[in-house]
Scaffold this motif. Structure first.
Motif, PDB file in Angstrom:
ATOM      1  N   GLU A   1       0.816  -1.209   0.000  1.00 25.55           N
ATOM      2  CA  GLU A   1       0.000   0.000   0.000  1.00 25.55           C
ATOM      3  C   GLU A   1       0.852   1.263   0.000  1.00 25.55           C
ATOM      4  OE1 GLU A   1      -3.542   2.195   2.589  1.00 25.55           O
ATOM      5  OE2 GLU A   1      -2.846   0.189   3.148  1.00 25.55           O
ATOM      6  N   ARG A   2       1.807   1.359   0.922  1.00 26.31           N
ATOM      7  CA  ARG A   2       2.604   2.572   1.015  1.00 26.31           C
ATOM      8  C   ARG A   2       3.475   2.777  -0.219  1.00 26.31           C
ATOM      9  NH1 ARG A   2       6.128   1.567   4.165  1.00 26.31           N
ATOM     10  NH2 ARG A   2       5.600  -0.604   4.628  1.00 26.31           N
TER      11      ARG A   2
ATOM     12  N   GLN B   1       1.495   3.855  -3.283  1.00 30.33           N
ATOM     13  CA  GLN B   1       1.070   5.258  -3.257  1.00 30.33           C
ATOM     14  C   GLN B   1       2.190   6.180  -3.736  1.00 30.33           C
ATOM     15  OE1 GLN B   1      -0.227   5.956   0.755  1.00 30.33           O
ATOM     16  NE2 GLN B   1      -2.283   5.140   0.400  1.00 30.33           N
TER      17      GLN B   1
END
Length: 447
Positions: A35-36, A39
């Motif tokens: 996820e990080r 992004q």
């Protein structure tokens, strides 16, 4: 590149300062998840278009580095411009990113880290691990290199590894064995599912071992990913006329067969060479026999059965890798000893590695590795002695272990230095003694 990425100010660091900065960005060194990193990759524009016309991703417990090195060598021999991302490095961080066979220079990597930092700080700040930031930097470097092919080595696992934010045109799983148990567990079926997380729907999956758990093929089947399996769709065999040469049989995406004869031993596992050739065919490369032969003769991979005088350096750090080393380690000359210098991380299967090496090595030097993951030489020594081995010296570092061996090696002695990238890196960074003294008994042996 979005104009908004230019807004946050970033420090004017050297490459070494950037690497030190990366170690402060996240509370833990390894934090599995996409996820990080996804992004930040979106902010950098890395997911809006392919980083190269063709992308091959390589996962597996062992054999990733050698498979990637042979893909790179063969593709470049055919005139393709290739970029690679690998980890970890041995001596220089620059080794992790190569473009057309050359390590990325400091300036390019600094530009990459500046782009990562700008994106990370844009809007809400996003925390990244050292590996995640390095992966994004590497992908940025490759995406700006005008490549024909990008080859990406998975760092840990597959499904949740930062490299897996990129959709591969061809995905490879080399081998499955136990390693990184703290993160991947010890269930081989589950490890296989994690590694197979790099597969993509309807895109070729290359299975580079005949002993993979069934979970790997099952993952490909769920995705309707065409499977190309060692021993089925592609294979290798020794040439009857010349055992030192081998034949490769592969398959085009449309099922058409292809055969290449008279291939030389590359000094790396033949399974991995065969896997590399199959992946390149699936990526659209038309293999030419002479160019494949030339590439396999010239391929080099530091730290894999690498000989420096009487020293054999191998980064193997799990039982599967150690077993391969044992099978390919030549006997020392008559009257010589086969020494083992070993340094390992404490999250590895230390007993399994020692057991695998014990059939060839009875005389040991143990070395401590620094850092919180480093295993102390005293611990290694106790484990070796428990399995019947003879430990002659325990050193505070690989360098001290080398200095001790320099005083006792005879001309016919050979040394296998193994157990970790960190062990091999320490030895590659210094001259290694050739051995001219004589042993005066076993006075230094620890019982």
């Amino acid at each position: 590149m979005p104009d908004s990425l230019q807004t946050p100010s970033v420090p004017l660091y050297s490459l070494q300062q950037w690497l030190q900065h990366l170690e402060t960005l996240h509370p833990v060194g390894i934090d599995m998840g996409l996820e990080r990193v996804s992004q930040v990759a979106k902010r950098m524009g890395l997911l809006s278009s392919p980083i190269a016309p063709r992308v091959i991703t390589v996962a597996g417990t062992n054999g990733k580095g050698s498979t990637l090195a042979m893909i790179d060598s063969v593709a470049r021999a055919h005139g393709w411009r290739v970029g690679t991302y690998t980890s970890p490095h041995l001596l220089r961080y620059n080794e992790r990113v190569k473009i057309d066979g050359q390590e990325a220079d400091d300036q390019l990597l600094v530009q990459g880290f500046e782009q990562v930092e700008q994106a990370r700080l844009q809007g809400s700040e996003i925390s990244l691990t050292y590996f995640e930031a390095g992966t994004l930097c590497g992908l940025w470097c490759l995406s700006n290199a005008t490549l024909d092919l990008a080859v990406l080595e998975v760092g840990l696992g597959g499904r949740l590894d930062a490299v897996n934010i990129i959709d591969a045109d061809v995905a490879i799983v080399t081998t499955i064995a136990q390693d990184h148990a703290n993160f991947l567990g010890t269930d081989l079926a589950q490890i296989g599912r994690e590694k197979a997380g790099i597969f993509r729907a309807n895109r070729p999956a290359v299975l580079g071992s005949q002993t993979l758990p069934s979970s790997v093929a099952e993952c490909a089947q769920v995705l309707a990913a065409p499977m190309f399996c060692l021993g089925q769709q592609f294979a290798h065999q020794a040439m009857a006329s010349e055992p030192s040469r081998w034949r490769w049989q592969g398959q085009h995406p449309d099922g058409q067969r292809i055969v290449i004869d008279e291939l030389p031993e590359p000094g790396l596992p033949i399974d991995n060479a065969a896997t590399a050739l199959q992946a390149l065919v699936l990526a659209g490369l038309g293999l030419e026999t002479v160019l494949v032969q030339t590439a396999l003769r010239s391929v080099q991979l530091p730290g894999r059965l690498q000989w420096v005088g009487p020293w054999c350096l191998d980064v193997g750090h799990n039982p599967h890798a150690a077993e391969y080393v044992v099978r390919h380690l030549p006997q020392p000359p008559e009257g010589g000893r086969q020494w083992g210098l070993i340094g390992m991380l404490n999250d590895k299967d230390i007993d399994g590695v020692i057991q695998a090496l014990a059939s060839r090595i009875s005389d040991w030097v143990c070395v401590s590795l620094s850092g919180e993951r480093g295993c102390q030489a005293s611990e290694l020594s106790q484990r070796i002695i428990a399995q019947g081995g003879r430990v002659h010296f325990s050193a505070d570092s690989p360098q001290v272990g080398v200095d001790w061996l320099a005083q006792v090696l005879t001309p016919n002695d050979r040394v296998l230095a193994t157990g970790s990238f960190f062990t091999v890196a320490a030895l590659l960074a210094r001259p290694l003694p050739t051995g001219a003294a004589s042993l005066d008994g076993d006075g230094n042996e620890i019982r």
